[in-house]
Design a protein around this motif. Structure first.
Motif, PDB file in Angstrom:
ATOM      1  N   LEU A 157     -41.638 -20.873  11.707  1.00  0.00           N
ATOM      2  CA  LEU A 157     -41.705 -19.603  12.424  1.00  0.00           C
ATOM      3  C   LEU A 157     -42.988 -19.474  13.230  1.00  0.00           C
ATOM      4  O   LEU A 157     -44.022 -20.024  12.864  1.00  0.00           O
ATOM      5  CB  LEU A 157     -41.649 -18.442  11.425  1.00  0.00           C
ATOM      6  N   ASP A 158     -42.897 -18.719  14.311  1.00  0.00           N
ATOM      7  CA  ASP A 158     -44.085 -18.302  15.055  1.00  0.00           C
ATOM      8  C   ASP A 158     -44.256 -16.808  14.852  1.00  0.00           C
ATOM      9  O   ASP A 158     -43.279 -16.049  14.868  1.00  0.00           O
ATOM     10  CB  ASP A 158     -43.933 -18.599  16.553  1.00  0.00           C
TER      11      ASP A 158
ATOM     12  N   MET B  37     -32.401  -6.837   4.644  1.00  0.00           N
ATOM     13  CA  MET B  37     -33.454  -7.236   5.575  1.00  0.00           C
ATOM     14  C   MET B  37     -34.684  -7.659   4.770  1.00  0.00           C
ATOM     15  O   MET B  37     -35.219  -6.877   3.996  1.00  0.00           O
ATOM     16  CB  MET B  37     -33.777  -6.055   6.493  1.00  0.00           C
ATOM     17  N   ILE B  38     -35.098  -8.871   4.969  1.00  0.00           N
ATOM     18  CA  ILE B  38     -36.279  -9.391   4.279  1.00  0.00           C
ATOM     19  C   ILE B  38     -37.537  -8.988   5.069  1.00  0.00           C
ATOM     20  O   ILE B  38     -37.529  -8.955   6.297  1.00  0.00           O
ATOM     21  CB  ILE B  38     -36.193 -10.919   4.112  1.00  0.00           C
ATOM     22  N   ALA B  39     -38.592  -8.672   4.367  1.00  0.00           N
ATOM     23  CA  ALA B  39     -39.861  -8.306   5.006  1.00  0.00           C
ATOM     24  C   ALA B  39     -40.430  -9.525   5.724  1.00  0.00           C
ATOM     25  O   ALA B  39     -40.354 -10.650   5.220  1.00  0.00           O
ATOM     26  CB  ALA B  39     -40.847  -7.791   3.964  1.00  0.00           C
TER      27      ALA B  39
ATOM     28  N   LEU C 195     -40.880 -13.386   4.481  1.00  0.00           N
ATOM     29  CA  LEU C 195     -40.215 -14.450   5.228  1.00  0.00           C
ATOM     30  C   LEU C 195     -41.220 -15.497   5.691  1.00  0.00           C
ATOM     31  O   LEU C 195     -40.971 -16.699   5.588  1.00  0.00           O
ATOM     32  CB  LEU C 195     -39.458 -13.869   6.427  1.00  0.00           C
ATOM     33  N   TYR C 196     -42.386 -15.041   6.145  1.00  0.00           N
ATOM     34  CA  TYR C 196     -43.415 -15.991   6.565  1.00  0.00           C
ATOM     35  C   TYR C 196     -43.903 -16.831   5.385  1.00  0.00           C
ATOM     36  O   TYR C 196     -44.122 -18.027   5.523  1.00  0.00           O
ATOM     37  CB  TYR C 196     -44.594 -15.297   7.253  1.00  0.00           C
TER      38      TYR C 196
ATOM     39  N   TRP D 206     -37.144 -11.697  13.821  1.00  0.00           N
ATOM     40  CA  TRP D 206     -37.230 -10.674  12.789  1.00  0.00           C
ATOM     41  C   TRP D 206     -38.392  -9.756  13.160  1.00  0.00           C
ATOM     42  O   TRP D 206     -39.456 -10.229  13.581  1.00  0.00           O
ATOM     43  CB  TRP D 206     -37.527 -11.282  11.419  1.00  0.00           C
ATOM     44  N   ALA D 207     -38.214  -8.457  12.972  1.00  0.00           N
ATOM     45  CA  ALA D 207     -39.281  -7.505  13.282  1.00  0.00           C
ATOM     46  C   ALA D 207     -39.299  -6.402  12.234  1.00  0.00           C
ATOM     47  O   ALA D 207     -38.248  -5.942  11.777  1.00  0.00           O
ATOM     48  CB  ALA D 207     -39.065  -6.909  14.666  1.00  0.00           C
ATOM     49  N   ASP D 208     -40.496  -5.997  11.865  1.00  0.00           N
ATOM     50  CA  ASP D 208     -40.677  -4.840  10.996  1.00  0.00           C
ATOM     51  C   ASP D 208     -42.051  -4.256  11.277  1.00  0.00           C
ATOM     52  O   ASP D 208     -42.689  -4.609  12.268  1.00  0.00           O
ATOM     53  CB  ASP D 208     -40.445  -5.183   9.519  1.00  0.00           C
ATOM     54  N   LEU D 209     -42.520  -3.365  10.413  1.00  0.00           N
ATOM     55  CA  LEU D 209     -43.793  -2.698  10.661  1.00  0.00           C
ATOM     56  C   LEU D 209     -44.976  -3.655  10.610  1.00  0.00           C
ATOM     57  O   LEU D 209     -46.048  -3.338  11.122  1.00  0.00           O
ATOM     58  CB  LEU D 209     -43.984  -1.545   9.678  1.00  0.00           C
ATOM     59  N   ASP D 210     -44.803  -4.836  10.011  1.00  0.00           N
ATOM     60  CA  ASP D 210     -45.876  -5.827   9.973  1.00  0.00           C
ATOM     61  C   ASP D 210     -45.957  -6.672  11.230  1.00  0.00           C
ATOM     62  O   ASP D 210     -46.994  -7.266  11.502  1.00  0.00           O
ATOM     63  CB  ASP D 210     -45.716  -6.755   8.764  1.00  0.00           C
TER      64      ASP D 210
END
Length: 154
Positions: free
Chosen positions: A15-16, A1-3, A7-8, A144-148
């Protein structure tokens, strides 16, 4: 899983980024997958039925219109999603049973929580594009979702 931040940096033009500050509630802090959607308001019958089917690693984006008046997902529905192979849930609305959901092997992001249960009338739509805070979540695109935060493929 990429952060999501990395990724941005790599693919920002494609991406949005969701500016809405969702709370992390699931046992997985990071998750991603193809988008499936439900649009409903204070009624989770369709959500429950869909999450009882094979998820095949998809992320269900639930547009509850931002309502915090009742929960669209609780521990039983989130547990069903985990058991059926859904990668995660992104909820523009409320959940309940936060402690139990935190122990499940699934990613969950939501606006907040409310112990009040929702209606079970079956009102809503499945697999339609939904817009949350100006970001379009289209079925079949990737999220994609993470803590950021949350990134969505355009």
């Amino acid at each position: 899983m990429i952060a999501t931040a990395d990724l941005y940096d790599e693919r920002g033009d494609d991406l949005d980024a969701l500016s809405l500050q969702l709370q992390d509630a699931g046992g997985l802090a990071a998750f991603d997958g193809p988008i499936r959607t439900v649009r409903c308001h204070r009624d989770n019958a369709i959500v429950k039925a869909l999450l009882a089917t094979p998820g095949d690693g998809a992320v269900l984006v639930i547009d509850g219109g931002g309502s915090l008046e009742s929960a669209l997902v609780g521990d039983m529905i989130a547990g069903s999603a985990a058991d059926n192979g859904w990668a995660g849930l992104i909820i523009n609305g409320a959940i309940r049973d936060r402690i139990a959901i935190a122990s499940l092997p699934i990613g969950v992001k939501a606006l907040g929580s409310n112990p009040r249960k929702s209606a079970k009338d079956g009102a809503g739509e499945v697999d339609v594009p939904v817009t949350i805070a100006g970001v379009v979540f289209a079925p079949g695109k990737h999220v994609w979702a993470d803590l950021d935060g949350v990134l969505v493929e355009r």
